[in-house]
Design a protein around this motif. Structure first.
Motif, PDB file in Angstrom:
ATOM      1  N   UNK A   1      -8.609   1.943  24.536  1.00  0.00           N
ATOM      2  CA  UNK A   1      -9.345   2.792  23.323  1.00  0.00           C
ATOM      3  C   UNK A   1      -9.724   1.826  22.600  1.00  0.00           C
ATOM      4  N   UNK A   2     -10.738   2.248  21.846  1.00  0.00           N
ATOM      5  CA  UNK A   2     -11.455   1.513  20.679  1.00  0.00           C
ATOM      6  C   UNK A   2     -10.744   1.503  19.412  1.00  0.00           C
ATOM      7  N   UNK A   3      -9.923   2.196  19.126  1.00  0.00           N
ATOM      8  CA  UNK A   3      -9.106   2.606  17.920  1.00  0.00           C
ATOM      9  C   UNK A   3      -7.511   3.356  18.676  1.00  0.00           C
ATOM     10  N   UNK A   4      -6.692   2.918  17.945  1.00  0.00           N
ATOM     11  CA  UNK A   4      -5.373   3.449  18.389  1.00  0.00           C
ATOM     12  C   UNK A   4      -5.472   5.024  18.155  1.00  0.00           C
ATOM     13  N   UNK A   5      -5.964   5.575  17.257  1.00  0.00           N
ATOM     14  CA  UNK A   5      -5.936   6.934  17.184  1.00  0.00           C
ATOM     15  C   UNK A   5      -7.744   7.436  17.432  1.00  0.00           C
ATOM     16  N   UNK A   6      -8.141   6.883  18.531  1.00  0.00           N
ATOM     17  CA  UNK A   6      -9.653   7.337  18.634  1.00  0.00           C
ATOM     18  C   UNK A   6      -9.936   8.762  19.048  1.00  0.00           C
TER      19      UNK A   6
ATOM     20  N   UNK B   1      -8.489  11.733  17.581  1.00  0.00           N
ATOM     21  CA  UNK B   1      -8.552  12.216  16.426  1.00  0.00           C
ATOM     22  C   UNK B   1      -9.941  11.705  15.542  1.00  0.00           C
ATOM     23  N   UNK B   2     -10.207  10.649  15.695  1.00  0.00           N
ATOM     24  CA  UNK B   2     -11.329  10.001  15.063  1.00  0.00           C
ATOM     25  C   UNK B   2     -12.651  10.493  15.535  1.00  0.00           C
ATOM     26  N   UNK B   3     -12.593  10.849  16.779  1.00  0.00           N
ATOM     27  CA  UNK B   3     -13.697  11.366  17.350  1.00  0.00           C
ATOM     28  C   UNK B   3     -13.980  12.664  17.062  1.00  0.00           C
ATOM     29  N   UNK B   4     -12.929  13.592  16.684  1.00  0.00           N
ATOM     30  CA  UNK B   4     -12.848  14.827  16.153  1.00  0.00           C
ATOM     31  C   UNK B   4     -13.448  15.060  14.926  1.00  0.00           C
ATOM     32  N   UNK B   5     -13.131  13.966  14.068  1.00  0.00           N
ATOM     33  CA  UNK B   5     -13.748  13.910  12.628  1.00  0.00           C
ATOM     34  C   UNK B   5     -15.414  13.523  12.870  1.00  0.00           C
ATOM     35  N   UNK B   6     -15.561  12.560  13.797  1.00  0.00           N
ATOM     36  CA  UNK B   6     -17.047  12.225  14.121  1.00  0.00           C
ATOM     37  C   UNK B   6     -17.691  13.633  14.340  1.00  0.00           C
ATOM     38  N   UNK B   7     -17.361  14.543  15.382  1.00  0.00           N
ATOM     39  CA  UNK B   7     -17.720  15.941  15.512  1.00  0.00           C
ATOM     40  C   UNK B   7     -18.081  16.647  14.219  1.00  0.00           C
ATOM     41  N   UNK B   8     -16.972  16.778  13.507  1.00  0.00           N
ATOM     42  CA  UNK B   8     -16.878  17.520  12.345  1.00  0.00           C
ATOM     43  C   UNK B   8     -17.774  17.299  11.516  1.00  0.00           C
ATOM     44  N   UNK B   9     -18.087  15.951  11.194  1.00  0.00           N
ATOM     45  CA  UNK B   9     -18.953  15.410  10.270  1.00  0.00           C
ATOM     46  C   UNK B   9     -20.560  15.818  10.898  1.00  0.00           C
ATOM     47  N   UNK B  10     -20.746  15.471  12.102  1.00  0.00           N
ATOM     48  CA  UNK B  10     -22.180  16.042  12.695  1.00  0.00           C
ATOM     49  C   UNK B  10     -22.176  17.715  12.790  1.00  0.00           C
ATOM     50  N   UNK B  11     -21.085  18.247  12.896  1.00  0.00           N
ATOM     51  CA  UNK B  11     -21.289  19.837  12.912  1.00  0.00           C
ATOM     52  C   UNK B  11     -21.650  20.337  11.372  1.00  0.00           C
ATOM     53  N   UNK B  12     -20.931  19.807  10.588  1.00  0.00           N
ATOM     54  CA  UNK B  12     -20.931  20.163   8.902  1.00  0.00           C
ATOM     55  C   UNK B  12     -22.532  19.693   8.604  1.00  0.00           C
ATOM     56  N   UNK B  13     -23.103  18.756   9.147  1.00  0.00           N
ATOM     57  CA  UNK B  13     -24.439  18.348   8.755  1.00  0.00           C
ATOM     58  C   UNK B  13     -25.452  19.339   9.338  1.00  0.00           C
ATOM     59  N   UNK B  14     -25.036  20.166  10.026  1.00  0.00           N
ATOM     60  CA  UNK B  14     -26.001  21.076  10.575  1.00  0.00           C
ATOM     61  C   UNK B  14     -26.430  22.143   9.336  1.00  0.00           C
ATOM     62  N   UNK B  15     -25.840  21.934   8.194  1.00  0.00           N
ATOM     63  CA  UNK B  15     -26.280  22.564   7.176  1.00  0.00           C
ATOM     64  C   UNK B  15     -27.686  21.922   6.747  1.00  0.00           C
ATOM     65  N   UNK B  16     -28.138  20.512   7.110  1.00  0.00           N
ATOM     66  CA  UNK B  16     -28.892  20.097   6.823  1.00  0.00           C
ATOM     67  C   UNK B  16     -29.023  19.366   5.306  1.00  0.00           C
ATOM     68  N   UNK B  17     -28.017  19.396   4.729  1.00  0.00           N
ATOM     69  CA  UNK B  17     -27.621  18.506   3.607  1.00  0.00           C
ATOM     70  C   UNK B  17     -26.282  18.150   3.430  1.00  0.00           C
ATOM     71  N   UNK B  18     -26.331  17.141   2.730  1.00  0.00           N
ATOM     72  CA  UNK B  18     -24.720  16.382   2.506  1.00  0.00           C
ATOM     73  C   UNK B  18     -23.934  17.281   1.683  1.00  0.00           C
ATOM     74  N   UNK B  19     -22.720  17.427   2.186  1.00  0.00           N
ATOM     75  CA  UNK B  19     -21.686  18.173   1.364  1.00  0.00           C
ATOM     76  C   UNK B  19     -20.794  17.429   0.562  1.00  0.00           C
ATOM     77  N   UNK B  20     -20.994  17.956  -0.762  1.00  0.00           N
ATOM     78  CA  UNK B  20     -20.032  17.499  -1.765  1.00  0.00           C
ATOM     79  C   UNK B  20     -18.702  18.179  -1.817  1.00  0.00           C
ATOM     80  N   UNK B  21     -17.724  17.897  -1.083  1.00  0.00           N
ATOM     81  CA  UNK B  21     -16.601  18.887  -0.829  1.00  0.00           C
ATOM     82  C   UNK B  21     -15.452  17.964  -0.215  1.00  0.00           C
ATOM     83  N   UNK B  22     -14.338  18.416  -0.021  1.00  0.00           N
ATOM     84  CA  UNK B  22     -13.238  18.113   1.006  1.00  0.00           C
ATOM     85  C   UNK B  22     -13.090  19.012   2.257  1.00  0.00           C
TER      86      UNK B  22
END
Length: 305
Positions: free
Chosen positions: A229-234, A236-257
Motif C-alpha cells: 500500500x501507498x498509505x496504511x489507510x489507502x 479509505x483515502x481513495x474513497x475520499x479521492x472519489x468523493x472529492x471528484x464526485x462532489x466537483x461534478x457540481x462544477x464549482x468548489x464547495x464551501x462545506x463539510x
C-alpha cells in the motif's frame, strides 16, 4: 480577486479504460471562462459534448458516468478529483472512447498532466464557489452522506469492510483542507477491488482493463500487489479521492463539510441532487482576494500544496 483557472496549453496521454478495457486517447485543453468542465467524445461523428453536472450522472455502477442522448463518458471521478485539487474551473476533455483511462488507479497521473500543461488565471472572470447554508443529506439503508455548513472544506469518511487487510488500518479519515495537502495526502490513493468480484464484473462487461498496475487487488486475506500500500489507510483515502471528484461534478468548489458512511458514487450524486433541489440550502460565493477566502482556498481549490 480570486479568478477562474484553466490550463496554459493542451496535453495528451494514452491509457486503457478500467471497465471497458478499451485503449483511450485523452487530451486536456484550455477552455474559455465560464465554460466549465466539458467532456467531448472525439471518436464519434459530430464530436458530442457533455458539460459536467449532477443531472448527467446517469450510471453509477462502480464509477461516475455522464450520459446524455445515449453518449457516455465513464469513470470521470479521478480526473474530476485532480481538477478539484488544482482548482481548475474550465477545461475541455477530449476522449476517444466511452471511458476515461484509469492510469494507475489514482488521481496522481491526472495531477501530473495538469501541472505539465500549466495553470493560468482567467482575469477578470471571478471564481464562483457554492456555499452550503444548511444541512443536506441522503440516506439509503445503513449508508448515508451529508453536507454541513462550514466556512472552508472538510471531509470525514468511514468505510466498513470485514476483511483482514482493512481491519489492520483505520477505516475512518477526517481531513480539513485548511491544513491538509490534497496532493500529498489523497491524490496517490488507488482504487481497489476483490478477486471474488472479478467474475461478476466480467459477466457485466466491467473491469475488463483492471490489473495490479491500476488497482489494489485483494484475495480473502491480504493485498496481492507486490509493492503493498501507498498509505496504511489507502482504501479509505481513495474513497475520499472519489468523493472529492464526485462532489466537483457540481462544477464549482464547495464551501462545506462533507461526511459519509459507506458512501459511493450513487450516494454522492444523490446528495448533490438534493442540494441543488433546495434553493435555500446553498448560495454562490466569490472572494475579492485570497485573504477573505477560507484558508482551504488560499492557493488551490479545495486543497493546498
Amino acid at each position: 480577486m480570486i479568478y477562474q483557472r484553466t490550463l496554459k496549453e493542451s496535453i495528451r496521454a494514452v491509457g486503457v479504460g478500467l471497465h471497458s478495457g478499451e485503449k483511450v486517447e485523452l487530451t486536456l485543453s484550455p477552455a474559455a471562462a465560464d465554460s466549465g468542465i466539458v467532456f467531448r467524445r472525439a471518436d464519434l461523428p459530430e464530436r458530442p459534448t457533455l458539460r459536467v453536472g449532477p443531472e448527467l450522472v446517469n450510471d453509477t455502477r462502480l464509477s461516475s458516468t455522464l450520459v446524455k442522448d445515449g453518449v457516455r463518458v465513464a469513470t470521470i471521478e479521478h480526473l474530476m478529483s485532480a481538477l478539484a485539487g488544482l482548482g481548475i474551473d474550465n477545461v475541455l476533455v477530449d476522449v476517444t472512447a466511452s471511458e476515461m483511462p484509469i492510469m494507475d488507479g489514482s488521481a496522481a497521473p491526472f495531477l501530473y498532466l495538469v501541472q505539465q500543461a500549466g495553470v493560468r488565471e482567467q482575469k477578470p472572470a471571478r471564481k464562483r464557489y457554492i456555499r452550503v447554508l444548511k444541512p443536506v443529506e441522503a440516506i439509503e439503508g445503513d449508508k448515508w452522506v451529508r453536507l454541513l455548513p462550514h466556512e472552508g472544506y472538510k471531509v470525514k469518511l468511514t468505510i466498513e469492510f470485514k476483511h483482514p487487510a482493512f481491519q489492520k488500518a483505520a477505516q475512518t479519515v477526517e481531513l480539513d483542507f485548511a491544513d491538509t495537502s490534497y496532493i500529498k495526502e489523497i491524490a496517490r490513493a488507488r482504487t481497489f477491488g476483490f478477486m471474488h468480484e472479478v467474475e461478476y464484473m466480467r459477466a457485466h462487461n466491467l473491469g475488463q482493463g483492471g490489473s495490479m498496475e491500476n488497482a489494489i487487488v485483494l484475495d480473502e486475506y491480504k493485498v496481492l500487489n507486490q509493492e503493498g500500500l501507498r498509505f496504511e489507510d489507502e482504501f479509505v483515502r481513495h474513497k475520499v479521492l472519489d468523493a472529492i471528484g464526485d462532489l466537483y461534478i457540481l462544477g464549482h468548489p464547495l464551501i462545506a463539510a462533507f461526511e459519509g458512511f459507506k458512501s459511493g458514487h450513487a450516494m454522492n450524486n444523490k446528495l448533490l441532487r438534493a442540494l441543488l433541489a433546495d434553493p435555500e440550502a446553498w448560495e454562490y460565493a466569490s472572494f475579492d482576494n485570497a485573504d477573505t477566502a477560507p484558508a482551504a482556498f488560499h492557493r488551490y481549490t479545495p486543497a493546498r500544496i
